[in-house]
Design a protein around this motif. Structure first.
Motif, PDB file in Angstrom:
ATOM      1  N   ARG A  57       0.865  -1.257  -0.025  1.00  9.92           N
ATOM      2  CA  ARG A  57       0.127  -0.047  -0.031  1.00  9.92           C
ATOM      3  C   ARG A  57       0.722   1.381   0.023  1.00  9.92           C
ATOM      4  O   ARG A  57       0.454   2.404  -0.607  1.00  9.92           O
ATOM      5  CB  ARG A  57      -1.083  -0.071   1.069  1.00  9.92           C
ATOM      6  N   ILE A  58       2.018   1.333   0.433  1.00 11.21           N
ATOM      7  CA  ILE A  58       2.702   2.463   0.692  1.00 11.21           C
ATOM      8  C   ILE A  58       4.244   2.235   0.624  1.00 11.21           C
ATOM      9  O   ILE A  58       4.659   0.887   0.722  1.00 11.21           O
ATOM     10  CB  ILE A  58       2.760   3.110   2.189  1.00 11.21           C
ATOM     11  N   ALA A  59       5.036   2.951   0.144  1.00 12.23           N
ATOM     12  CA  ALA A  59       6.665   2.989  -0.055  1.00 12.23           C
ATOM     13  C   ALA A  59       7.169   2.787   1.563  1.00 12.23           C
ATOM     14  O   ALA A  59       6.558   3.250   2.381  1.00 12.23           O
ATOM     15  CB  ALA A  59       7.306   4.102  -0.819  1.00 12.23           C
ATOM     16  N   LYS A  60       8.385   2.348   1.571  1.00 12.01           N
ATOM     17  CA  LYS A  60       8.992   2.149   2.689  1.00 12.01           C
ATOM     18  C   LYS A  60       9.203   3.635   3.565  1.00 12.01           C
ATOM     19  O   LYS A  60       9.854   4.523   2.747  1.00 12.01           O
ATOM     20  CB  LYS A  60      10.386   1.466   2.767  1.00 12.01           C
ATOM     21  N   PRO A  61       8.806   3.754   4.619  1.00  7.11           N
ATOM     22  CA  PRO A  61       8.867   5.221   5.210  1.00  7.11           C
ATOM     23  C   PRO A  61      10.321   5.688   5.507  1.00  7.11           C
ATOM     24  O   PRO A  61      10.920   4.571   5.969  1.00  7.11           O
ATOM     25  CB  PRO A  61       8.243   5.030   6.514  1.00  7.11           C
ATOM     26  N   ALA A  62      10.747   6.729   5.190  1.00 10.33           N
ATOM     27  CA  ALA A  62      11.824   7.229   5.924  1.00 10.33           C
ATOM     28  C   ALA A  62      11.831   7.128   7.340  1.00 10.33           C
ATOM     29  O   ALA A  62      11.010   7.770   8.013  1.00 10.33           O
ATOM     30  CB  ALA A  62      12.079   8.623   5.308  1.00 10.33           C
ATOM     31  N   SER A  63      12.805   6.826   7.772  1.00  8.46           N
ATOM     32  CA  SER A  63      12.991   6.503   9.369  1.00  8.46           C
ATOM     33  C   SER A  63      14.278   5.975   9.738  1.00  8.46           C
ATOM     34  O   SER A  63      14.764   5.424   8.930  1.00  8.46           O
ATOM     35  CB  SER A  63      11.864   5.579   9.970  1.00  8.46           C
ATOM     36  N   PRO A  64      14.579   6.572  11.036  1.00  3.48           N
ATOM     37  CA  PRO A  64      15.751   6.206  11.478  1.00  3.48           C
ATOM     38  C   PRO A  64      15.745   4.874  12.243  1.00  3.48           C
ATOM     39  O   PRO A  64      16.825   4.209  13.026  1.00  3.48           O
ATOM     40  CB  PRO A  64      16.271   7.270  12.512  1.00  3.48           C
ATOM     41  N   PHE A  65      14.338   4.189  12.373  1.00  5.15           N
ATOM     42  CA  PHE A  65      14.097   2.918  13.425  1.00  5.15           C
ATOM     43  C   PHE A  65      13.990   1.866  12.397  1.00  5.15           C
ATOM     44  O   PHE A  65      14.039   1.769  11.350  1.00  5.15           O
ATOM     45  CB  PHE A  65      13.102   3.188  13.991  1.00  5.15           C
ATOM     46  N   PRO A  66      14.538   0.555  13.208  1.00  2.98           N
ATOM     47  CA  PRO A  66      14.396  -0.503  12.180  1.00  2.98           C
ATOM     48  C   PRO A  66      13.207  -0.638  11.622  1.00  2.98           C
ATOM     49  O   PRO A  66      12.109  -0.403  12.234  1.00  2.98           O
ATOM     50  CB  PRO A  66      14.572  -1.662  13.428  1.00  2.98           C
ATOM     51  N   THR A  67      12.767  -1.058  10.436  1.00  2.00           N
ATOM     52  CA  THR A  67      11.617  -1.028   9.504  1.00  2.00           C
ATOM     53  C   THR A  67      11.587  -2.163   9.010  1.00  2.00           C
ATOM     54  O   THR A  67      12.453  -2.682   8.500  1.00  2.00           O
ATOM     55  CB  THR A  67      11.683   0.210   8.704  1.00  2.00           C
ATOM     56  N   ARG A  68      10.418  -2.820   8.942  1.00  5.68           N
ATOM     57  CA  ARG A  68       9.964  -4.125   8.406  1.00  5.68           C
ATOM     58  C   ARG A  68       8.669  -4.272   7.844  1.00  5.68           C
ATOM     59  O   ARG A  68       7.755  -3.402   8.175  1.00  5.68           O
ATOM     60  CB  ARG A  68      10.346  -5.183   9.358  1.00  5.68           C
ATOM     61  N   VAL A  69       8.491  -4.832   6.784  1.00  3.93           N
ATOM     62  CA  VAL A  69       7.249  -4.925   6.125  1.00  3.93           C
ATOM     63  C   VAL A  69       6.214  -5.802   6.971  1.00  3.93           C
ATOM     64  O   VAL A  69       6.548  -6.819   7.664  1.00  3.93           O
ATOM     65  CB  VAL A  69       7.338  -5.683   4.735  1.00  3.93           C
ATOM     66  N   ILE A  70       4.852  -5.534   6.920  1.00  2.00           N
ATOM     67  CA  ILE A  70       3.880  -6.556   7.682  1.00  2.00           C
ATOM     68  C   ILE A  70       3.721  -7.367   6.776  1.00  2.00           C
ATOM     69  O   ILE A  70       3.194  -7.105   5.379  1.00  2.00           O
ATOM     70  CB  ILE A  70       2.666  -5.494   7.850  1.00  2.00           C
ATOM     71  N   ALA A  71       3.808  -8.589   6.896  1.00  2.00           N
ATOM     72  CA  ALA A  71       3.627  -9.966   6.140  1.00  2.00           C
ATOM     73  C   ALA A  71       2.026 -10.450   6.376  1.00  2.00           C
ATOM     74  O   ALA A  71       1.356  -9.936   7.315  1.00  2.00           O
ATOM     75  CB  ALA A  71       4.450 -11.262   6.561  1.00  2.00           C
ATOM     76  N   GLU A  72       1.668 -11.190   5.457  1.00  2.00           N
ATOM     77  CA  GLU A  72       0.241 -11.710   5.532  1.00  2.00           C
ATOM     78  C   GLU A  72      -0.284 -12.110   6.562  1.00  2.00           C
ATOM     79  O   GLU A  72      -1.393 -11.825   7.311  1.00  2.00           O
ATOM     80  CB  GLU A  72      -0.056 -12.681   4.215  1.00  2.00           C
ATOM     81  N   LEU A  73       0.804 -12.927   7.495  1.00  2.00           N
ATOM     82  CA  LEU A  73       0.293 -13.581   8.463  1.00  2.00           C
ATOM     83  C   LEU A  73       0.708 -12.987   9.799  1.00  2.00           C
ATOM     84  O   LEU A  73       0.680 -13.785  11.018  1.00  2.00           O
ATOM     85  CB  LEU A  73       0.821 -15.065   8.428  1.00  2.00           C
ATOM     86  N   ASP A  74       1.391 -11.845   9.637  1.00  2.00           N
ATOM     87  CA  ASP A  74       1.708 -11.294  11.053  1.00  2.00           C
ATOM     88  C   ASP A  74       0.677 -10.779  11.958  1.00  2.00           C
ATOM     89  O   ASP A  74      -0.571 -10.299  11.634  1.00  2.00           O
ATOM     90  CB  ASP A  74       2.511  -9.789  10.739  1.00  2.00           C
ATOM     91  N   GLY A  75       0.911 -11.177  13.253  1.00  2.00           N
ATOM     92  CA  GLY A  75      -0.139 -10.862  14.301  1.00  2.00           C
ATOM     93  C   GLY A  75       0.578 -10.328  15.527  1.00  2.00           C
ATOM     94  O   GLY A  75       2.003 -10.299  15.564  1.00  2.00           O
ATOM     95  N   TRP A  76      -0.176  -9.825  16.503  1.00  2.00           N
ATOM     96  CA  TRP A  76       0.518  -9.499  17.871  1.00  2.00           C
ATOM     97  C   TRP A  76      -0.220 -10.020  18.908  1.00  2.00           C
ATOM     98  O   TRP A  76      -1.447  -9.812  19.097  1.00  2.00           O
ATOM     99  CB  TRP A  76       0.458  -7.809  17.822  1.00  2.00           C
ATOM    100  N   CYS A  77       0.177 -10.614  19.772  1.00  2.00           N
ATOM    101  CA  CYS A  77      -0.177 -11.472  21.082  1.00  2.00           C
ATOM    102  C   CYS A  77      -0.714 -10.244  21.972  1.00  2.00           C
ATOM    103  O   CYS A  77       0.045  -9.682  22.626  1.00  2.00           O
ATOM    104  CB  CYS A  77       0.498 -12.562  21.777  1.00  2.00           C
ATOM    105  N   ASP A  78      -2.069 -10.567  22.294  1.00  2.00           N
ATOM    106  CA  ASP A  78      -2.454  -9.512  23.323  1.00  2.00           C
ATOM    107  C   ASP A  78      -3.375 -10.419  24.534  1.00  2.00           C
ATOM    108  O   ASP A  78      -4.105  -9.926  25.321  1.00  2.00           O
ATOM    109  CB  ASP A  78      -3.725  -8.600  22.900  1.00  2.00           C
ATOM    110  N   ASP A  79      -2.759 -11.509  24.448  1.00  2.00           N
ATOM    111  CA  ASP A  79      -3.398 -12.466  25.806  1.00  2.00           C
ATOM    112  C   ASP A  79      -2.469 -12.414  26.618  1.00  2.00           C
ATOM    113  O   ASP A  79      -1.441 -13.171  26.713  1.00  2.00           O
ATOM    114  CB  ASP A  79      -3.609 -13.873  25.003  1.00  2.00           C
ATOM    115  N   PRO A  80      -2.721 -11.935  27.869  1.00  2.00           N
ATOM    116  CA  PRO A  80      -1.958 -11.744  29.027  1.00  2.00           C
ATOM    117  C   PRO A  80      -1.637 -12.895  29.760  1.00  2.00           C
ATOM    118  O   PRO A  80      -0.451 -13.267  30.293  1.00  2.00           O
ATOM    119  CB  PRO A  80      -2.549 -10.936  29.998  1.00  2.00           C
TER     120      PRO A  80
END
Length: 170
Positions: A57-80
């Motif tokens: 959807r967008i070009a890689k943002p200019a940034s001084p921080f580590p940057t990575r592409v969101i892959a199709e199966l990426d998630g983030w665990c929110d189960d404590p």
């Protein structure tokens, strides 16, 4: 120089140096008290860990921080209760998690902040992100959000060591 998020009139703003932008924060506002699922953006100064983006959807943002592409199966665990709480995961995933590759544009850019992650403490609040705001700047679940162009401008101007700071008062 940090990105400072504070109240501004009847809304919220983010300031970085001499620039300021309209912002959105959690539905519970900015507060010291933070608990799982409360929708509060936590008072504090949080380091920027990683920038994720949707390369389809967008070009890689200019940034001084580590940057990575969101892959199709990426998630983030929110189960404590899960060992991967507040960590990136690969879907399908057996515990509660967010899909990082959303249908809407909110996560086309996701800046991961160092809130409750080193190490994660169950119940102290899930990950806090800086991401793209809804067009009406509706509240987030506790994250900070800016318009896409404003977020891109901030990332391009940021320096290594820049943090996001939620302040309860200006």
């Amino acid at each position: 120089m940090d990105l400072i998020v504070t109240a501004a009139g009847d809304g919220w703003q983010a300031r970085h140096g001499d620039r300021s932008w309209r912002a959105a924060v959690g539905r519970g506002g900015i507060r010291v008290e933070k608990a799982e699922g409360d929708g509060v953006s936590p008072v504090g100064r949080w380091p920027i860990r990683t920038v994720y983006y949707r390369a389809d959807r967008i070009a890689k943002p200019a940034s001084p921080f580590p940057t990575r592409v969101i892959a199709e199966l990426d998630g983030w665990c929110d189960d404590p209760a899960h060992a991967d709480y507040n960590r990136p995961v690969t879907r399908p995933f057996p515990a509660s998690h967010e899909e990082m590759r959303r249908q809407d544009e909110l996560y086309d850019i996701v800046v991961v902040l160092g809130h409750n992650d080193d190490p994660p403490v169950p119940g102290a609040g899930s990950a806090i992100f800086l991401h793209i705001a809804r067009p009406d700047y509706a509240p987030t679940e506790g994250c900070a959000a800016l318009a896409k162009d404003d977020l891109l401008a901030f990332l391009a101007d940021a320096q290594p060591g820049t943090h996001l700071e939620f302040r309860a008062t200006a």
